[in-house]
Design a protein around this motif. Sequence first.
Motif, PDB file in Angstrom:
ATOM      1  N   ARG A 155      -7.862   8.512  -3.376  1.00 31.38           N
ATOM      2  CA  ARG A 155      -7.080   8.153  -2.182  1.00 31.38           C
ATOM      3  C   ARG A 155      -7.446   9.150  -1.096  1.00 31.38           C
ATOM      4  N   THR A 200       0.174   6.864  -3.847  1.00 35.83           N
ATOM      5  CA  THR A 200       0.164   8.095  -3.058  1.00 35.83           C
ATOM      6  C   THR A 200       1.569   8.679  -2.972  1.00 35.83           C
ATOM      7  N   ASN A 228       0.839  -1.201   0.000  1.00 30.17           N
ATOM      8  CA  ASN A 228       0.000   0.000   0.000  1.00 30.17           C
ATOM      9  C   ASN A 228       0.875   1.253   0.000  1.00 30.17           C
ATOM     10  N   GLY A 229       0.402   2.278  -0.679  1.00 30.10           N
ATOM     11  CA  GLY A 229       1.090   3.561  -0.598  1.00 30.10           C
ATOM     12  C   GLY A 229       1.939   3.922  -1.805  1.00 30.10           C
ATOM     13  N   LYS A 230       2.040   3.017  -2.792  1.00 30.00           N
ATOM     14  CA  LYS A 230       2.896   3.337  -3.953  1.00 30.00           C
ATOM     15  C   LYS A 230       2.354   4.548  -4.718  1.00 30.00           C
ATOM     16  N   GLN A 277      -6.215   0.623   8.737  1.00 32.68           N
ATOM     17  CA  GLN A 277      -5.574   1.921   8.975  1.00 32.68           C
ATOM     18  C   GLN A 277      -6.519   3.091   8.674  1.00 32.68           C
ATOM     19  N   THR A 287      -0.531  -0.852 -13.250  1.00 30.10           N
ATOM     20  CA  THR A 287       0.362  -0.126 -12.343  1.00 30.10           C
ATOM     21  C   THR A 287       1.730   0.049 -12.995  1.00 30.10           C
TER      22      THR A 287
HETATM   23  N1  LIG Z   1       1.614   3.700   3.991  1.00 31.99           N
HETATM   24  C1  LIG Z   1       0.440   3.086   3.998  1.00 31.99           C
HETATM   25  N2  LIG Z   1       0.165   2.106   4.886  1.00 31.99           N
HETATM   26  C2  LIG Z   1      -1.025   1.475   4.897  1.00 31.99           C
HETATM   27  N3  LIG Z   1      -2.034   1.764   4.063  1.00 31.99           N
HETATM   28  C3  LIG Z   1      -1.819   2.730   3.155  1.00 31.99           C
HETATM   29  C4  LIG Z   1      -0.592   3.436   3.074  1.00 31.99           C
HETATM   30  N4  LIG Z   1      -0.676   4.325   2.068  1.00 31.99           N
HETATM   31  C5  LIG Z   1      -1.890   4.169   1.527  1.00 31.99           C
HETATM   32  N5  LIG Z   1      -2.604   3.229   2.185  1.00 31.99           N
HETATM   33  C6  LIG Z   1      -3.943   2.708   1.900  1.00 31.99           C
HETATM   34  O1  LIG Z   1      -3.841   1.895   0.736  1.00 31.99           O
HETATM   35  C7  LIG Z   1      -4.701   2.375  -0.293  1.00 31.99           C
HETATM   36  C8  LIG Z   1      -4.005   2.293  -1.617  1.00 31.99           C
HETATM   37  O2  LIG Z   1      -3.005   3.292  -1.594  1.00 31.99           O
HETATM   38  P1  LIG Z   1      -2.132   3.564  -2.866  1.00 31.99           P
HETATM   39  O3  LIG Z   1      -2.994   3.582  -4.048  1.00 31.99           O
HETATM   40  O4  LIG Z   1      -1.254   4.720  -2.598  1.00 31.99           O
HETATM   41  O5  LIG Z   1      -1.290   2.215  -2.829  1.00 31.99           O
HETATM   42  P2  LIG Z   1      -0.744   1.321  -3.973  1.00 31.99           P
HETATM   43  O6  LIG Z   1       0.412   0.618  -3.371  1.00 31.99           O
HETATM   44  O7  LIG Z   1      -0.461   2.137  -5.166  1.00 31.99           O
HETATM   45  O8  LIG Z   1      -1.943   0.331  -4.275  1.00 31.99           O
HETATM   46  P3  LIG Z   1      -2.198  -0.508  -5.631  1.00 31.99           P
HETATM   47  O9  LIG Z   1      -0.931  -1.169  -5.995  1.00 31.99           O
HETATM   48  O10 LIG Z   1      -3.241  -1.481  -5.281  1.00 31.99           O
HETATM   49  O11 LIG Z   1      -2.612   0.469  -6.666  1.00 31.99           O
HETATM   50  C9  LIG Z   1      -5.020   3.808   0.090  1.00 31.99           C
HETATM   51  O12 LIG Z   1      -6.224   4.174  -0.480  1.00 31.99           O
HETATM   52  C10 LIG Z   1      -5.013   3.742   1.591  1.00 31.99           C
HETATM   53  O13 LIG Z   1      -6.224   3.188   2.036  1.00 31.99           O
END
Ligand SMILES: Nc1ncnc2c1ncn2[C@@H]1O[C@H](COP(=O)(O)OP(=O)(O)OP(=O)(O)O)[C@@H](O)[C@H]1O
Length: 510
Positions: free
Chosen positions: A339, A124, A120-122, A363, A160
Amino acid sequence: MMRLSDLRLPLTARIVGDATRGVDGVSQDSRSAAPGDLWAALPGARVHGAAFGAEVLGRGIDAVLTDVAGLETLRRSVDDLEGVSIVVVDSPRAVLGGISAQVFGTDSSSLKLYGLTGTNGKTTTAFILDALLTRLGSTTGLIGTVATTIAGRVESSVRTTPEAPDLHRLFARMRDAGVDVCSMEVSSHALAQHRADGAVFSVSGFTNLSQDHLDFHPTMEDYFAAKAALFTPEHSRSGVVVVEDAWGARMAQAATIPVVTVSSDAGLDPDHLLVREQGPKRFILHLAGGDSIRAASPLPGDFNRTNTALALAMLHAGGVSAERLEAAAEGLEVVVPGRMERVHEAAPLAVVDYSHTPDALDQVLGGLSDSGAPLVVVVGAGGDRDSTKRPAMGAAAARRADVVIITDDNPRTEDPAAIRATLLEGARAAISDGTARVRPDRLLELTPRGEAIARAVEYAGDSGALLVAGKGHETGQEIDGEVLPFDDRKRTREAVASRAARAATGRVQD
Ligand SMILES: Nc1ncnc2c1ncn2[C@@H]1O[C@H](COP(=O)(O)OP(=O)(O)OP(=O)(O)O)[C@@H](O)[C@H]1O
Ligand SMILES: CC(=O)N[C@H]1[C@@H](OP(=O)(O)OP(=O)(O)OC[C@H]2O[C@@H](n3ccc(=O)[nH]c3=O)[C@H](O)[C@@H]2O)O[C@H](CO)[C@@H](O)[C@@H]1O[C@H](C)C(=O)N[C@@H](C)C(=O)N[C@H](CCC(=O)O)C(=O)O
Ligand SMILES: N[C@H](CCC[C@H](N)C(=O)O)C(=O)O
């Protein structure tokens, strides 16, 4: 234009046909291959790309990269292979990135790359990095789930992390558009499938690891190992690893490149210490070496302080001083579609968020429940994806919310009722073991998703908070091969407006 014979290929590679043939592009899908391309016919889980040979080669494409099975398929299915050059290797995916980099000239590119991986978090963190880099005066590129941007021009993303030929084509377009820095998400699927090969990141960042994608990775160990490949010299020069859990600590140890660690736990003795300040967003990042950066997360949610700290630490590792970073972060505004997107600010507070893992739900709901308002969540899970995370998602919702409405996400080819049943099972297990916050009569199953959102808005009333989880920026709902228009943000806004209109005329039900 590059001759096949000039490509750096494995020693076991052979070229059937004219080795002097020139190519000026690379592609891997029959639907996008164009004349002049080296078309990679790849073995897949569903089909071998070579099965599309007759159609592709009939369109004037005359150079192919494949494996022995692909060569045999082409020989069987294509009438005339005369005039076609075929590069045969053991594992075409494993050489495709390197070849793409050579053909597109992106192997010695001046483009500086920042890579992000983690469950999670990539997305953002990539958006935060991009916003900081823009403030620092760079012309930026961004590659990830929500969008691809090239010097401010936004394009939609298919996945992605793009397939290697598409990635290097993008890098070339960025270079030609004057982009000097690109922030990019690197998924575990991409690492396992060599999609990011041929790209060397100046700095890579690790956010966290928690359960997801166990349909693709047989175990969490395998999932971890795929991500750990980013922190090797083949992929990155240096790394920044968030250490908030055991996986982070292991990642820092497993890395075979120089890494710095970031944590809010001083007991873990991180290189950079994240200290939360009063209020929901402010923090100080105490850097190894004595400097510090005082900043605020541009987005709500405690985890976004960590994401922001990671972005700052990555730029610091990339050579930007603490002083410049603090200035760049001052008053930073970042909007990441879907997000923690507040689609209605108050009465009720309505948030759309892409939380589709147990940890993300835990979270996000944990943060929203701090307000003390009754908390309502709408949640489902995607079909044809990790089914083992579903009970844990149901349980996370039940433990954190006062009203839980289980509905459909993207059922894809699965039976939607069966998916909902697994989430309900997890929620009921949390009620049975006494860890739930939701009362049994406030655990509901409701479809279609639009109805679930409308009911959730009723439950949230004037004083509650509502989370619509799982689909974030998505604008469609995939049901049995068909993608129907559906946008959580639009539906939630409409439902809130409709309730407000009815309240104005005294026709709101409780
Ligand atoms: N550092 C973090 N720790 C835990 N949860 C997070 C964190 N950052 C974001 N999230 C949660 O995870 C969700 C997805 O975040 P984000 O799109 O930034 O992650 P991602 O890794 O790109 O996900 P994906 O690969 O599924 O697209 C957010 O909407 C939020 O709920
Ligand atoms: C598990 C996975 O990632 N699979 C990807 C993989 O599939 P595969 O190897 O099984 O390939 P296949 O579908 O059998 O096809 C074999 C070959 O034939 C080609 N083909 C296929 C059909 C056709 O008409 N013409 C054609 O040329 C394909 O392009 C491919 O080269 O290669 C295919 C071609 O690029 C991808 O479409 C497919 O992504 C599937 C659809 C997918 O859903 N992937 C998701 C899970 C994914 O990659 N997600 C991550 C993000 C995860 C996260 O962090 O949240 C991502 O990076 O997006
Ligand atoms: N990148 C994630 C997104 C999941 C989003 C959720 N809405 C779903 O469809 O499962 C995946 O492809 O697994």
